[in-house]
Design a protein around this motif. Structure first.
Motif, PDB file in Angstrom:
ATOM      1  N   PRO A 201       0.837  -1.205   0.000  1.00  0.00           N
ATOM      2  CA  PRO A 201       0.000   0.000   0.000  1.00  0.00           C
ATOM      3  C   PRO A 201       0.871   1.254   0.000  1.00  0.00           C
ATOM      4  N   PRO A 202       0.454   2.325  -0.667  1.00  0.00           N
ATOM      5  CA  PRO A 202       1.242   3.568  -0.659  1.00  0.00           C
ATOM      6  C   PRO A 202       1.457   4.068   0.773  1.00  0.00           C
ATOM      7  N   LEU A 203       2.650   4.606   1.011  1.00  0.00           N
ATOM      8  CA  LEU A 203       3.007   5.137   2.317  1.00  0.00           C
ATOM      9  C   LEU A 203       3.005   6.659   2.244  1.00  0.00           C
ATOM     10  N   VAL A 204       2.140   7.299   3.035  1.00  0.00           N
ATOM     11  CA  VAL A 204       2.025   8.755   3.093  1.00  0.00           C
ATOM     12  C   VAL A 204       2.661   9.213   4.404  1.00  0.00           C
ATOM     13  N   VAL A 205       3.658  10.076   4.327  1.00  0.00           N
ATOM     14  CA  VAL A 205       4.470  10.425   5.492  1.00  0.00           C
ATOM     15  C   VAL A 205       4.303  11.897   5.849  1.00  0.00           C
ATOM     16  N   PHE A 206       4.113  12.149   7.134  1.00  0.00           N
ATOM     17  CA  PHE A 206       4.224  13.483   7.735  1.00  0.00           C
ATOM     18  C   PHE A 206       5.426  13.433   8.660  1.00  0.00           C
ATOM     19  N   ALA A 207       6.341  14.426   8.583  1.00  0.00           N
ATOM     20  CA  ALA A 207       7.502  14.465   9.477  1.00  0.00           C
ATOM     21  C   ALA A 207       7.762  15.900   9.894  1.00  0.00           C
ATOM     22  N   SER A 208       7.781  16.127  11.198  1.00  0.00           N
ATOM     23  CA  SER A 208       8.004  17.465  11.729  1.00  0.00           C
ATOM     24  C   SER A 208       7.956  17.394  13.245  1.00  0.00           C
ATOM     25  N   ARG A 209       8.301  18.509  13.890  1.00  0.00           N
ATOM     26  CA  ARG A 209       7.942  18.645  15.295  1.00  0.00           C
ATOM     27  C   ARG A 209       6.425  18.567  15.393  1.00  0.00           C
ATOM     28  N   LEU A 210       5.921  17.955  16.436  1.00  0.00           N
ATOM     29  CA  LEU A 210       4.487  17.736  16.533  1.00  0.00           C
ATOM     30  C   LEU A 210       3.813  18.939  17.194  1.00  0.00           C
ATOM     31  N   LEU A 211       3.703  20.000  16.399  1.00  0.00           N
ATOM     32  CA  LEU A 211       3.044  21.229  16.801  1.00  0.00           C
ATOM     33  C   LEU A 211       1.734  21.354  16.042  1.00  0.00           C
ATOM     34  N   ALA A 212       0.751  21.964  16.689  1.00  0.00           N
ATOM     35  CA  ALA A 212      -0.519  22.184  16.008  1.00  0.00           C
ATOM     36  C   ALA A 212      -0.317  22.987  14.730  1.00  0.00           C
ATOM     37  N   SER A 213       0.571  23.989  14.778  1.00  0.00           N
ATOM     38  CA  SER A 213       0.772  24.862  13.620  1.00  0.00           C
ATOM     39  C   SER A 213       1.525  24.187  12.483  1.00  0.00           C
ATOM     40  N   LYS A 214       2.064  23.009  12.721  1.00  0.00           N
ATOM     41  CA  LYS A 214       2.678  22.242  11.629  1.00  0.00           C
ATOM     42  C   LYS A 214       1.642  21.435  10.861  1.00  0.00           C
ATOM     43  N   GLY A 215       0.388  21.475  11.321  1.00  0.00           N
ATOM     44  CA  GLY A 215      -0.685  20.821  10.587  1.00  0.00           C
ATOM     45  C   GLY A 215      -0.846  19.347  10.862  1.00  0.00           C
ATOM     46  N   ILE A 340      -6.008  12.055  -2.080  1.00  0.00           N
ATOM     47  CA  ILE A 340      -6.745  11.073  -2.880  1.00  0.00           C
ATOM     48  C   ILE A 340      -6.390  11.214  -4.354  1.00  0.00           C
ATOM     49  N   GLY A 341      -6.307  12.468  -4.834  1.00  0.00           N
ATOM     50  CA  GLY A 341      -5.985  12.685  -6.231  1.00  0.00           C
ATOM     51  C   GLY A 341      -4.650  12.082  -6.627  1.00  0.00           C
ATOM     52  N   LEU A 342      -3.635  12.253  -5.802  1.00  0.00           N
ATOM     53  CA  LEU A 342      -2.319  11.717  -6.154  1.00  0.00           C
ATOM     54  C   LEU A 342      -2.212  10.217  -5.873  1.00  0.00           C
ATOM     55  N   LEU A 343      -2.952   9.720  -4.892  1.00  0.00           N
ATOM     56  CA  LEU A 343      -2.974   8.270  -4.702  1.00  0.00           C
ATOM     57  C   LEU A 343      -3.607   7.578  -5.904  1.00  0.00           C
ATOM     58  N   ASP A 344      -4.600   8.222  -6.510  1.00  0.00           N
ATOM     59  CA  ASP A 344      -5.295   7.629  -7.656  1.00  0.00           C
ATOM     60  C   ASP A 344      -4.502   7.747  -8.950  1.00  0.00           C
ATOM     61  N   GLU A 345      -3.466   8.562  -8.985  1.00  0.00           N
ATOM     62  CA  GLU A 345      -2.678   8.772 -10.205  1.00  0.00           C
ATOM     63  C   GLU A 345      -1.198   8.527  -9.933  1.00  0.00           C
ATOM     64  N   PRO A 346      -0.796   7.280  -9.793  1.00  0.00           N
ATOM     65  CA  PRO A 346       0.606   6.999  -9.461  1.00  0.00           C
ATOM     66  C   PRO A 346       1.596   7.508 -10.497  1.00  0.00           C
ATOM     67  N   ALA A 347       1.220   7.510 -11.780  1.00  0.00           N
ATOM     68  CA  ALA A 347       2.140   7.998 -12.806  1.00  0.00           C
ATOM     69  C   ALA A 347       2.367   9.499 -12.654  1.00  0.00           C
ATOM     70  N   ARG A 348       1.300  10.247 -12.385  1.00  0.00           N
ATOM     71  CA  ARG A 348       1.434  11.689 -12.163  1.00  0.00           C
ATOM     72  C   ARG A 348       2.287  11.960 -10.929  1.00  0.00           C
ATOM     73  N   ARG A 349       2.047  11.164  -9.887  1.00  0.00           N
ATOM     74  CA  ARG A 349       2.812  11.314  -8.655  1.00  0.00           C
ATOM     75  C   ARG A 349       4.293  11.063  -8.901  1.00  0.00           C
ATOM     76  N   ALA A 350       4.609  10.056  -9.666  1.00  0.00           N
ATOM     77  CA  ALA A 350       6.009   9.733  -9.961  1.00  0.00           C
ATOM     78  C   ALA A 350       6.663  10.842 -10.778  1.00  0.00           C
ATOM     79  N   GLY A 351       5.925  11.402 -11.730  1.00  0.00           N
ATOM     80  CA  GLY A 351       6.474  12.488 -12.534  1.00  0.00           C
ATOM     81  C   GLY A 351       6.768  13.719 -11.694  1.00  0.00           C
TER      82      GLY A 351
END
Length: 389
Positions: A201-215, A340-351
């Motif tokens: 399955p595709p892996l979607v990563v968030f990495a940052s200090r865990l602050l509310a303002s980092k989203g 969702i848009g980029l998960l559905d279009e792996p070729a676009r994501r790779a480009g």
């Protein structure tokens, strides 16, 4: 009698940062390069994580205390401490890193008459938030920046165009002293594209200090929405809470997210290059006043398409529709739709990931950032006396 010019005497450069870990992750390669260029390099930080890396590289280290909590009158005690430090080290040039080091260090450098000063604005953060502009800290910054940032041997390094324009528009810095160097650079050999498992399955990563303002909250909300849509993907949060920061996510909230199982909570990791090689998509929905987020540059260097917010700094690295997508800040619904848009279009994501890598190689590579910063040093140090004299 003609001959080759005599070598320029060594100069003493002092880096001052509010966190040892931040110095190591963002400026240690620059300090090494400055030493290799013949300078006598010293480092001043508080005690903290990764301090051993500074010692490992053999830099003379000096302890400073820069309070992270915003209590202006107590924080101003940092100024006499820095004055004592500068009088003891006697640097030819001091390089302040981030807003608080710039604020207090600039005052101290003017008192001691340090010959040359570089102020690196790595991100304007809370002090420049509209709601905080009238606070004691905001007024102190206006006073210092309005009066002390104009000096013939001072340069202000900005990471994005909008921060530079803000300072010039307010009259805090002259155009000739405002230098644009995008980000802190990235090791493009370390952060390089890797082989993703096409069957996983595709892996979607968030990495940052865990602050509310980092989203991070918006990331979790978007993960729930994506999973409700029936898409198969893993969502990982990489980072740790920051108890000294009033906007930190609490341990209880983090545990609740872990229990909800929409996201995986990985904690702080020291193998981001490996994580990004495995990632299908990188997400940073920040509304913090960033410089240029280093992790976005690392993701781009790794050939990973990114989704981030349409805010200063973030749009300096992510070109909407070309290397990733920009969404409005604080909008989990728009974020989920973009994922969702980029998960559905792996070729676009790779480009997008391929173009992101190309953009980093041309504009954000570590050697380019180091070279531009050393040029600033050379300009300022030309004509300064020898260290220790």
């Amino acid at each position: 009698m003609s001959g080759s010019p005599s070598p320029r005497p060594p100069k003493r450069i002092l880096f001052v940062a509010a966190e040892a870990a931040f110095f190591v992750t963002h400026r240690l390669p620059l300090a090494i390069a400055a030493r290799e260029a013949g300078h006598d390099v010293h480092v001043a930080t508080p005690r903290g994580r990764l301090l051993e890396r500074i010692h490992h590289h053999g830099f003379p280290w000096h302890e400073v205390v820069v309070h992270r909590k915003t209590r202006v009158w107590s924080e101003l005690r940092s100024v006499p401490n820095l004055v004592r430090l500068y009088r003891g080290v006697r640097p030819d040039l001091v390089h302040h890193i981030a807003v608080k080091a710039v604020l207090y260090g600039t005052i101290a450098a003017r008192i001691v008459r340090v010959p040359a000063v570089v102020n690196a604005m790595t991100g304007l953060g809370y002090a420049f938030d509209e709601q905080r502009a009238r606070s004691l800290l905001g007024r102190a910054i206006t006073l210092v920046f309005g009066r002390l940032l104009r000096h013939p041997r001072m340069r202000i390094i900005f990471q994005n165009v909008e921060d530079r324009e803000l300072f010039m528009r307010r009259g805090w810095v002259a155009p000739e002293a405002a230098v644009l160097i995008r980000g802190s650079g990235v090791d493009t050999a370390l952060f390089a594209p890797g082989g993703q498992d096409a069957e996983a399955p595709p892996l979607v990563v968030f990495a940052s200090r865990l602050l509310a303002s980092k989203g991070v909250g918006e990331f979790v909300e978007a993960a729930h929405a994506v999973k409700r849509s029936g898409r198969s993907a893993r969502f990982a949060i990489v980072g740790e809470i920051d108890p000294d920061n009033p906007e930190s996510i609490t341990a209880e909230q983090l545990e609740q997210w872990r229990d909800d199982q929409a996201v995986e909570v990985w904690g702080r990791r020291d193998d981001m290059s490996e994580i990004l090689r495995r990632a299908s998509l990188f997400v940073l929905p920040t509304y913090y006043r960033e410089g240029v987020p280093k992790v976005l540059i690392e993701a781009a260097s790794s050939g990973v398409a990114a989704i981030t917010t349409d805010t200063p700094g973030c749009r300096d690295i992510v070109v909407n529709g070309e290397t990733g997508l920009l969404v409005p800040p604080r909008d989990a619904h728009a974020l989920a739709g973009a994922i969702i848009g980029l998960l559905d279009e792996p070729a676009r994501r790779a480009g997008m990931g391929q173009r992101a890598r190309e953009r980093v190689l041309s504009d954000f590579a570590l050697e380019r950032v180091i070279g531009a910063t050393l040029d600033v040093y050379d300009e300022l140090l030309d004509g300064c006396g020898q260290a220790g004299q």
